[in-house]
Design an enzyme around this catalytic site. Structure first.
Site, PDB file in Angstrom:
ATOM      1  N   TYR A 146       0.831  -1.205   0.000  1.00 38.78           N
ATOM      2  CA  TYR A 146       0.000   0.000   0.000  1.00 38.78           C
ATOM      3  C   TYR A 146       0.867   1.257   0.000  1.00 38.78           C
ATOM      4  CZ  TYR A 146      -3.366   3.483   1.701  1.00 38.78           C
ATOM      5  OH  TYR A 146      -4.145   4.605   1.858  1.00 38.78           O
ATOM      6  N   SER A 149       2.582   1.906  -3.346  1.00 40.75           N
ATOM      7  CA  SER A 149       1.675   2.420  -4.373  1.00 40.75           C
ATOM      8  C   SER A 149       1.389   3.898  -4.164  1.00 40.75           C
ATOM      9  CB  SER A 149       0.366   1.615  -4.384  1.00 40.75           C
ATOM     10  OG  SER A 149      -0.403   1.859  -3.221  1.00 40.75           O
TER      11      SER A 149
END
Length: 241
Positions: A146, A149
């Site tokens: 996460y 990204s």
């Protein structure tokens, strides 16, 4: 100072808008007189123009955007908020989870921008907002996919902003802080939630709506910027005591 926004006649596409921050924004755009179009894999639980789209599918995103342009003749704003967030230690990350996280959180933003931005360029008007996270800077145990990204999205947005600035299309980044959404609750149960509550505080989706409306509006005469909300209001009140 009180601020009001008028979105009459404007169309805003919100990816991941069925829940959380996106849903709060969709309601706000509608309340301001605009048209919110939600792209998501689940149907929103409120009245809004909805298109079922998996943003990881470039072809599907393109088709959905063409349908919006065909129906309304314009797209004034794109808020790319679709994301997935899980907590998995790096040594346990399976290729499928890593790939899916990047496909939704990063590729999905790229595909949405590729589909929407040319329409904005042709009209010489438009605003794009993407989301980063504080974890992109600090990292967090179990959040490598996460956080990676979200870090990449800031570089992407700044690069796109430089490419389209001459066409009067703005691209900015929102870092909303820790917000109490379904996704946050799923990824931060137990002691993780306590950590955030006891440090920077946990805000509500509605807390982010004003900054997002600002970034979408003509008042935000900036591009390639990161608008950061560091702490929840409740925690700030505690510091002020």
């Amino acid at each position: 100072m009180k601020v009001t926004f008028d979105a009459t006649g404007e169309v805003v596409v919100i990816t991941g808008g069925a829940q959380g921050i996106g849903a709060a924004l969709a309601r706000a755009v509608t309340a301001c007189g605009g048209t919110a179009v939600v792209f998501d894999v689940v149907k929103p639980g409120f009245d809004v123009d909805y298109v079922e789209v998996d943003v990881a599918d470039r072809s599907a995103v393109g088709s959905a955007v063409r349908a919006v342009v065909s129906r309304y003749g314009r797209i004034d704003g794109l808020v790319a908020g679709a994301a997935v967030q899980r907590r998995t230690p790096v040594v346990e990350l399976e290729p499928a989870e890593w790939t899916r996280t990047l496909q939704v959180n990063l590729d999905g933003v790229v595909w949405a921008c590729q589909a929407v931005v040319p329409h904005m360029v042709s009209r010489r008007s438009g605003s794009v907002v993407v989301f980063t996270s504080g974890l992109a800077v600090t990292g967090y145990a179990g959040a490598a996919a996460y956080a990676s990204s979200k870090a990449a999205l800031t570089a992407f947005a700044k690069s796109l902003a430089a490419e389209v600035a001459e066409h009067r299309v703005r691209v900015n980044v929102a870092a909303p802080g820790v917000i109490d959404t379904e996704q946050f609750r799923g990824a931060n149960a137990g002691t993780d939630r306590e950590h955030w509550q006891d440090t920077i505080g946990i805000g509500d989706p509605e807390d982010v709506v004003g900054p997002l409306l600002f970034l979408l509006s003509d008042a935000a005469a900036m591009t390639g910027s990161v608008l950061t909300r560091e702490r929840a209001f409740a925690k700030l009140a505690t510091f002020a005591e």
